[in-house]
Design a protein around this motif. Structure first.
Motif, mmCIF file in Angstrom:
data_model
loop_
_atom_site.group_PDB
_atom_site.id
_atom_site.type_symbol
_atom_site.label_atom_id
_atom_site.label_comp_id
_atom_site.label_asym_id
_atom_site.label_seq_id
_atom_site.Cartn_x
_atom_site.Cartn_y
_atom_site.Cartn_z
ATOM 1 N N ARG A 1 4.430 -15.538 -37.121
ATOM 2 C CA ARG A 1 5.710 -15.845 -37.777
ATOM 3 C C ARG A 1 5.931 -17.363 -37.834
ATOM 4 O O ARG A 1 6.262 -17.986 -36.821
ATOM 5 N N THR A 2 5.709 -17.895 -39.037
ATOM 6 C CA THR A 2 5.811 -19.349 -39.223
ATOM 7 C C THR A 2 7.218 -19.859 -38.902
ATOM 8 O O THR A 2 7.373 -20.934 -38.330
ATOM 9 N N ASP A 3 8.242 -19.059 -39.293
ATOM 10 C CA ASP A 3 9.618 -19.521 -39.077
ATOM 11 C C ASP A 3 9.929 -19.681 -37.590
ATOM 12 O O ASP A 3 10.594 -20.634 -37.184
ATOM 13 N N LEU A 4 9.387 -18.770 -36.780
ATOM 14 C CA LEU A 4 9.609 -18.845 -35.341
ATOM 15 C C LEU A 4 8.937 -20.108 -34.759
ATOM 16 O O LEU A 4 9.518 -20.827 -33.939
ATOM 17 N N ILE A 5 7.710 -20.363 -35.235
ATOM 18 C CA ILE A 5 6.975 -21.556 -34.779
ATOM 19 C C ILE A 5 7.739 -22.818 -35.186
ATOM 20 O O ILE A 5 7.922 -23.736 -34.391
ATOM 21 N N LEU A 6 8.229 -22.810 -36.444
ATOM 22 C CA LEU A 6 8.986 -23.979 -36.935
ATOM 23 C C LEU A 6 10.247 -24.211 -36.110
ATOM 24 O O LEU A 6 10.631 -25.350 -35.851
ATOM 25 N N LYS A 7 10.857 -23.122 -35.667
ATOM 26 C CA LYS A 7 12.079 -23.245 -34.865
ATOM 27 C C LYS A 7 11.759 -23.969 -33.544
ATOM 28 O O LYS A 7 12.483 -24.880 -33.138
ATOM 29 N N TYR A 8 10.672 -23.565 -32.906
ATOM 30 C CA TYR A 8 10.306 -24.214 -31.639
ATOM 31 C C TYR A 8 9.854 -25.652 -31.859
ATOM 32 O O TYR A 8 10.114 -26.526 -31.030
ATOM 33 N N LEU A 9 9.172 -25.910 -32.982
ATOM 34 C CA LEU A 9 8.779 -27.295 -33.281
ATOM 35 C C LEU A 9 10.021 -28.153 -33.529
ATOM 36 O O LEU A 9 10.030 -29.345 -33.246
ATOM 37 N N GLY A 10 11.057 -27.517 -34.045
ATOM 38 C CA GLY A 10 12.340 -28.206 -34.229
ATOM 39 C C GLY A 10 12.887 -28.710 -32.907
ATOM 40 O O GLY A 10 13.404 -29.820 -32.822
ATOM 41 N N TYR A 11 12.727 -27.904 -31.871
ATOM 42 C CA TYR A 11 13.184 -28.337 -30.536
ATOM 43 C C TYR A 11 12.394 -29.559 -30.060
ATOM 44 O O TYR A 11 12.926 -30.432 -29.382
ATOM 45 N N VAL A 12 11.097 -29.574 -30.403
ATOM 46 C CA VAL A 12 10.258 -30.735 -30.039
ATOM 47 C C VAL A 12 10.810 -31.985 -30.728
ATOM 48 O O VAL A 12 10.908 -33.053 -30.115
ATOM 49 N N PHE A 13 11.209 -31.823 -31.997
ATOM 50 C CA PHE A 13 11.806 -32.941 -32.735
ATOM 51 C C PHE A 13 13.076 -33.423 -32.028
ATOM 52 O O PHE A 13 13.289 -34.615 -31.861
ATOM 53 N N LEU A 14 13.906 -32.462 -31.623
ATOM 54 C CA LEU A 14 15.182 -32.820 -31.002
ATOM 55 C C LEU A 14 14.974 -33.547 -29.668
ATOM 56 O O LEU A 14 15.682 -34.499 -29.356
ATOM 57 N N LEU A 15 13.971 -33.080 -28.907
ATOM 58 C CA LEU A 15 13.673 -33.731 -27.622
ATOM 59 C C LEU A 15 13.291 -35.199 -27.853
ATOM 60 O O LEU A 15 13.788 -36.100 -27.171
ATOM 61 N N VAL B 1 17.233 -30.134 -36.508
ATOM 62 C CA VAL B 1 18.379 -29.262 -36.826
ATOM 63 C C VAL B 1 18.026 -28.284 -37.953
ATOM 64 O O VAL B 1 18.451 -27.127 -37.942
ATOM 65 N N PHE B 2 17.198 -28.756 -38.891
ATOM 66 C CA PHE B 2 16.873 -27.990 -40.100
ATOM 67 C C PHE B 2 16.432 -26.539 -39.824
ATOM 68 O O PHE B 2 17.039 -25.595 -40.354
ATOM 69 N N PRO B 3 15.414 -26.301 -38.985
ATOM 70 C CA PRO B 3 14.999 -24.899 -38.769
ATOM 71 C C PRO B 3 16.086 -24.055 -38.106
ATOM 72 O O PRO B 3 16.146 -22.850 -38.319
ATOM 73 N N MET B 4 16.948 -24.725 -37.329
ATOM 74 C CA MET B 4 18.003 -23.969 -36.633
ATOM 75 C C MET B 4 18.992 -23.354 -37.621
ATOM 76 O O MET B 4 19.608 -22.332 -37.336
ATOM 77 N N ILE B 5 19.145 -24.010 -38.783
ATOM 78 C CA ILE B 5 20.079 -23.499 -39.801
ATOM 79 C C ILE B 5 19.571 -22.165 -40.360
ATOM 80 O O ILE B 5 20.318 -21.221 -40.537
ATOM 81 N N PHE B 6 18.274 -22.119 -40.623
ATOM 82 C CA PHE B 6 17.714 -20.953 -41.297
ATOM 83 C C PHE B 6 17.265 -19.845 -40.340
ATOM 84 O O PHE B 6 17.496 -18.675 -40.585
ATOM 85 N N VAL B 7 16.566 -20.273 -39.253
ATOM 86 C CA VAL B 7 15.950 -19.263 -38.384
ATOM 87 C C VAL B 7 16.920 -18.828 -37.297
ATOM 88 O O VAL B 7 17.311 -19.628 -36.460
ATOM 89 N N ASP B 8 17.325 -17.551 -37.344
ATOM 90 C CA ASP B 8 18.165 -17.050 -36.258
ATOM 91 C C ASP B 8 17.437 -15.956 -35.482
ATOM 92 O O ASP B 8 18.048 -15.174 -34.774
ATOM 93 N N SER B 9 16.110 -15.936 -35.632
ATOM 94 C CA SER B 9 15.319 -14.919 -34.953
ATOM 95 C C SER B 9 15.305 -15.182 -33.446
ATOM 96 O O SER B 9 15.111 -16.301 -33.000
ATOM 97 N N ARG B 10 15.555 -14.126 -32.691
ATOM 98 C CA ARG B 10 15.512 -14.273 -31.233
ATOM 99 C C ARG B 10 14.362 -13.474 -30.650
ATOM 100 O O ARG B 10 14.357 -13.144 -29.465
#
Lengths: 254, 479
Positions: B2-16, B51-60
């Motif tokens: 799931r690319t969206d899930l991976i992108l969400k976690y990479l988003g956290y790397v960006f935020l860090l 922030v970008f992936p957090m807007i779209f991906v709400d998969s938990r």
């Protein structure tokens, strides 16, 4: 979150990224332009003034030699014209003190020039110094060299500073270009990701709904388009499910 | 996958990264430097991408093992790319390759540098440079997981991908507790070292930067002469102590503080690690003294600092070791290979694997004498499984293969053999300085650009424990 809001926020983020890059680039370019101006104003003016002073000094030196040779008229004319051009250039340097220690160097020029001027101004009216090359070499020329050195020091200070500034300018121009390059790459990546999200969260649910509607026939299992998000598509799926159940109950009653 | 899930976690790397970039921008602003804007701009980019992936991906949903592998490896690569941006924006000595080298060297806590004049850099960029060490020291993903409040299954997957199986043998806790221990011990040691260095007379800025570099076993200094610049015995002693502690298993440090059964005093690996280091210091001191290089006190002072610095993969320097006798240089090369313990902030081969290697060799010898007997490989009171033993042996072989391949590649680019070998060994071991042109007082600026790229690959392989990268490269065949 609603799809419209998601897309709006996505574009707002993209816009803020581009705006930040644009503002940063503009700021850096303004700084580059200021640096160019200061390069001209701060250093180039003084370097030019120093050159004029050096040229005037050489002319004065020739004038003094003409005086010693007894060429009063020509010598005097050269000296007075060179003196006024020297003083003019010195005035420019005095009014353009931009580097640390520059004021001291300009003061040195003034001090040595006054001593030098005294040497050739006083024997101007007498013939005592005529043909006296020893007086020229031991007294006048030494002072001439002292003024020249002071002017050269001033020129060197400004040249060094100009060189440093020019080097910094190269770095600054690179710095002005970088935000643009980074923003272009970032915007491209951002667009790809946005495209991926739009495809995932807009086109895929539409296809899912279309496929589920196509494969649905009355009396079959519950309508399920496999939508997991909590947006308008989920609402649409629910509405379709409600509509189907209403239609089926109506058909059953009929 | 799931690319969206991976992108969400990479988003956290960006935020860090955004957090540390904005702090660095703050440091620049405080010092009224021109570097504030490049750092701020990079921080904004990271914020937007985070922030970008957090807007779209709400998969938990929980990440699978393969997704975890992709998140960890691409998270590291991404953070290295982010890390090079401020350098690129700043310019000066930083070309694209140089910026990439400095960034990878920072995040992998290698500490090798291409800079010829570190002191020319503004405080904000220097702080960012040290921050890359600090983020990378405990692991980018561990930091992200520390902040994330939920996702137990994903946390478990990512922790087991980021931390080696060998290191996990001393962490007898759940993933959440492992993360808390790691970050807690890490932050605690950093604060303690900042205070100690400040008491030794260092400026706050230098104390923070050097503490980041020490606890992360990195080695970036704010001075051209590294620790030699301070010429202070107390500073050296403090840094030696914290280098040693940072080279130990954090789980065991926590166990010692918390009074658990699993602690530093009960670990045979810790005892062996410290013993080998002491032997190294004694031998190096004696050789330096008898060689007439220094008096007995200075020999001990310089030898202990350099041996500890290399053995813990930190890479700080108090002297140019390139001028030392060949015996001491070989000793330091051994420590460059050995590296520190698993579960610490160091990279490379790790001492535990060498320990297991010798234990396994002894077991094989016993098996030759008693072919039908069954021998268990034990480290302390813990049994090492056959698969872990096999994994360790394969790791060592792959490590040596990569090391020699890079040496050959660098030699092909006309880099002299000493420099090529020591550059390869020091980068895969995440140590920092080597010998030849890349000695403790030298830098990597003379290595050709292509060579620098290979060395950064070495750093990543050393940091991510080889298997993760190889598994990702050949992932398609398995899926």
């Amino acid at each position: 979150m609603k799809i419209r809001l998601k897309i709006l926020l996505g574009f707002l983020l993209l816009a803020s990224l581009l705006m930040a890059a644009g503002a940063y680039s503009i700021y850096e370019f303004v700084k580059v332009s200021r640096s160019v101006n200061s390069l001209i104003d701060d250093n180039y003016k003084t370097i030019e003034a120093s050159r004029t002073m050096l040229e005037a000094l050489e002319r004065e030196d020739s004038g003094i030699l003409l005086l010693i040779l007894g060429e009063w008229g020509v010598g005097h004319k050269i000296i007075s014209s060179a003196d006024s051009s020297f003083l003019g250039a010195k005035h420019i340097a005095e009014n353009n003190l931009t580097e640390e220690g520059e004021d001291l160097l300009v003061a040195h020029i003034g001090h040595y020039y006054t001593i030098y001027k005294n040497k050739w101004q006083h024997p101007n009216g007498s013939s005592l110094r005529q043909g006296n090359i020893v007086w020229y070499l031991s007294d006048v020329h030494q002072n001439f060299l002292a003024v020249k050195k002071a002017v050269n020091d001033l020129m060197e200070l400004n040249q060094t500073s100009m060189h440093t500034e020019a080097k910094g300018l190269s770095d600054r121009s690179k710095r002005a270009i970088m935000p643009g390059i980074v923003a272009i790459i970032a915007a491209l990546i951002f667009s790809f990701i946005l495209n991926f999200f739009i495809s995932s969260y807009l086109i895929r649910p539409i296809r899912g709904l279309s496929k589920a509607l196509k494969s649905y026939f009355p009396g079959s299992r519950d309508f399920d388009a496999g939508i997991k998000t909590k947006d308008e598509f989920k609402q649409l799926e629910t509405r379709i499910q409600e509509m189907i159940s209403r239609m089926e109950s109506k058909a059953n009653k009929g | 996958m799931r690319t969206d899930l991976i992108l969400k976690y990479l988003g956290y790397v960006f935020l860090l990264n955004a957090v540390f970039l904005l702090i660095s921008a703050g440091v620049s602003l405080y010092n009224t430097e021109e570097s504030a804007l490049p750092l701020l701009f990079c921080g904004i980019i990271c914020l937007v991408f985070g922030v970008f992936p957090m807007i779209f991906v709400d998969s938990r949903e929980a990440a699978t093992h393969i997704e975890g592998l992709v998140i960890v490896v691409s998270g590291w690569l991404l953070t290295c790319i982010i890390g090079m941006l401020p350098y690129l924006m700043w310019g000066g000595e930083f070309t694209v390759i140089n910026a990439w080298f400095e960034s990878v060297s920072g995040f992998t806590t290698t500490g090798s540098s291409i800079l010829t004049d570190v002191e020319k850099l503004p405080a904000g960029i220097l702080f960012w440079r040290s921050s890359t060490h600090w983020i990378g020291g405990v692991g980018v993903i561990i930091f992200v997981l520390f902040v994330l409040p939920r996702g137990r299954k994903t946390r478990h997957t990512l922790v087991h991908t980021e931390i080696s199986d060998l290191a996990m043998t001393d962490f007898q806790y759940r993933a959440k507790k492992v993360i808390r221990i790691l970050v807690g011990v890490y932050a605690g040691l950093t604060i303690l070292e900042i205070v100690s260095l400040k008491l030794c007379g260092m400026s706050m800025f230098d104390a923070v930067n050097h503490s980041f570099a020490t606890i992360a076993t990195g080695g970036f200094s704010t001075k051209n002469l590294s620790i030699a610049h301070f010429n202070s015995l107390s500073v050296e002693v403090v840094i030696i102590i914290f280098m040693v502690v940072s080279g130990l298993h954090f789980g065991l440090i926590f166990g010692t503080i918390a009074g658990k059964r699993e602690n530093l005093f009960r670990s045979p690996v810790v005892r062996a690690f410290l013993l080998v280091m002491i032997i190294g210091i004694v031998l190096a001191s004696l050789k330096l003294y008898y060689n007439g290089d220094y008096g007995i006190a200075d020999s001990f002072r310089y030898a202990s600092f350099q041996v500890v610095s290399v053995a813990t993969t930190t890479g700080f320097a108090t002297v140019d070791t390139a001028a030392w006798p060949a015996f001491v240089q070989l000793l330091l090369i051994y420590f460059t290979i050995q590296c520190a313990m698993v579960g610490s902030t160091s990279g490379g081969l790790k001492f535990d694997r060498i320990f297991i290697f010798f234990k396994s060799a002894a077991k094989q010898l016993r098996m030759v004498r008693h072919p039908n007997a069954v021998f268990a490989l034990k480290v302390g009171h813990k049994s090492i499984s056959e698969s872990l033993e096999r994994q360790t042996m394969i790791f060592i072989v792959l490590y040596i293969v990569i090391l020699f391949s890079t040496t050959i590649i660098l030699s092909f680019m006309d880099v002299d053999v000493t420099t090529a070998f020591s550059a390869s060994i020091t980068t895969i071991g995440n140590v920092g300085p080597g010998f030849g042109e890349v000695s403790s007082m030298g830098n990597f600026s003379s290595i050709p650009d292509l060579g620098k790229l290979f060395l950064t690959l070495n750093m990543l392989l050393g940091r991510l424990e080889i298997f993760n990268i190889i598994a990702l490269i050949f992932m398609r065949r398995d899926v």
